[in-house]
Design a protein around this motif. Structure first.
Motif, short mmCIF file in Angstrom:
data_model
loop_
_atom_site.label_atom_id
_atom_site.label_comp_id
_atom_site.label_asym_id
_atom_site.label_seq_id
_atom_site.Cartn_x
_atom_site.Cartn_y
_atom_site.Cartn_z
N THR A 61 0.83 -1.20 0.00
CA THR A 61 0.00 0.00 0.00
C THR A 61 0.87 1.26 0.00
O THR A 61 0.61 2.20 -0.75
N ALA A 62 1.91 1.29 0.82
CA ALA A 62 2.79 2.46 0.89
C ALA A 62 3.50 2.69 -0.44
O ALA A 62 3.61 3.82 -0.91
N ILE A 63 3.96 1.62 -1.07
CA ILE A 63 4.70 1.75 -2.33
C ILE A 63 3.77 2.18 -3.46
O ILE A 63 4.10 3.05 -4.26
N ILE A 64 2.60 1.59 -3.53
CA ILE A 64 1.65 1.91 -4.61
C ILE A 64 1.21 3.36 -4.54
O ILE A 64 1.06 4.02 -5.56
N SER A 65 1.05 3.90 -3.33
CA SER A 65 0.57 5.28 -3.19
C SER A 65 1.71 6.30 -3.14
O SER A 65 1.45 7.49 -3.08
N ALA A 66 2.95 5.85 -3.22
CA ALA A 66 4.10 6.77 -3.11
C ALA A 66 4.41 7.45 -4.44
O ALA A 66 4.11 6.93 -5.51
N ASP A 67 5.06 8.58 -4.34
CA ASP A 67 5.59 9.29 -5.50
C ASP A 67 6.62 8.38 -6.16
O ASP A 67 7.48 7.82 -5.48
N PRO A 68 6.61 8.24 -7.50
CA PRO A 68 7.57 7.34 -8.16
C PRO A 68 9.03 7.74 -7.97
O PRO A 68 9.92 6.92 -8.17
N GLU A 69 9.29 8.95 -7.58
CA GLU A 69 10.66 9.41 -7.36
C GLU A 69 11.18 9.06 -5.97
O GLU A 69 12.36 9.26 -5.68
N ILE A 70 10.33 8.55 -5.10
CA ILE A 70 10.74 8.21 -3.73
C ILE A 70 11.53 6.91 -3.75
O ILE A 70 11.17 5.94 -4.40
N THR A 71 12.63 6.89 -3.02
CA THR A 71 13.43 5.68 -2.84
C THR A 71 13.21 5.20 -1.42
O THR A 71 13.37 5.95 -0.47
N PHE A 72 12.85 3.94 -1.29
CA PHE A 72 12.68 3.34 0.03
C PHE A 72 14.00 2.72 0.46
O PHE A 72 14.74 2.19 -0.35
N THR A 73 14.30 2.80 1.76
CA THR A 73 15.53 2.26 2.30
C THR A 73 15.20 1.30 3.44
O THR A 73 14.39 1.64 4.32
N VAL A 74 15.80 0.13 3.42
CA VAL A 74 15.63 -0.82 4.52
C VAL A 74 16.56 -0.36 5.63
O VAL A 74 17.75 -0.24 5.45
N THR A 75 15.98 -0.07 6.80
CA THR A 75 16.79 0.42 7.91
C THR A 75 16.91 -0.59 9.04
O THR A 75 17.72 -0.40 9.95
N SER A 76 16.13 -1.66 8.99
CA SER A 76 16.18 -2.64 10.05
C SER A 76 15.72 -3.99 9.51
O SER A 76 14.83 -4.05 8.67
N ALA A 77 16.34 -5.03 10.00
CA ALA A 77 15.94 -6.40 9.64
C ALA A 77 16.25 -7.32 10.80
O ALA A 77 17.16 -7.06 11.57
N THR A 78 15.48 -8.38 10.91
CA THR A 78 15.72 -9.38 11.92
C THR A 78 15.97 -10.70 11.22
O THR A 78 15.19 -11.11 10.36
N VAL A 79 17.05 -11.36 11.57
CA VAL A 79 17.34 -12.66 11.01
C VAL A 79 16.70 -13.71 11.90
O VAL A 79 16.96 -13.74 13.11
N LEU A 80 15.85 -14.53 11.33
CA LEU A 80 15.14 -15.54 12.12
C LEU A 80 15.82 -16.88 12.00
O LEU A 80 16.44 -17.20 11.07
#
Length: 80
Positions: A61-80
């Motif tokens: 939902t966030a990506i579909i509604s975002a401006d196409p020029e926006i770059t998303f960055t992964v800032t956190s991840a958990t290794v399971l």
């Protein structure tokens, strides 16, 4: 391909490397893709190394509604 050995496929929610265009077997440096839809044609072309375990619908939902020029960055991840 490793996908068969470990059971990781290019399915929605998977995190994968990105193959360099025109460079079989080589991956882009410092880039990943988060698959919002199944993309099994990439099995054997790029490496799946993780998956989203919660929040995929909210991310879509966030990506579909975002401006196409926006770059998303992964800032956190958990290794399971």
């Amino acid at each position: 391909p490793l996908e068969r050995d470990f059971g990781f496929f290019h399915l929605a929610g998977s995190l994968s490397t990105i193959q360099k265009p025109g460079e079989p077997g080589e991956q882009e440096v410092d880039s990943i893709q988060i698959l919002l839809e199944d993309n099994t044609f990439a099995d054997g072309q790029a490496t799946v190394f993780g998956s989203i375990t919660a929040g995929l619908d909210e991310l879509k939902t966030a990506i579909i509604s975002a401006d196409p020029e926006i770059t998303f960055t992964v800032t956190s991840a958990t290794v399971l």
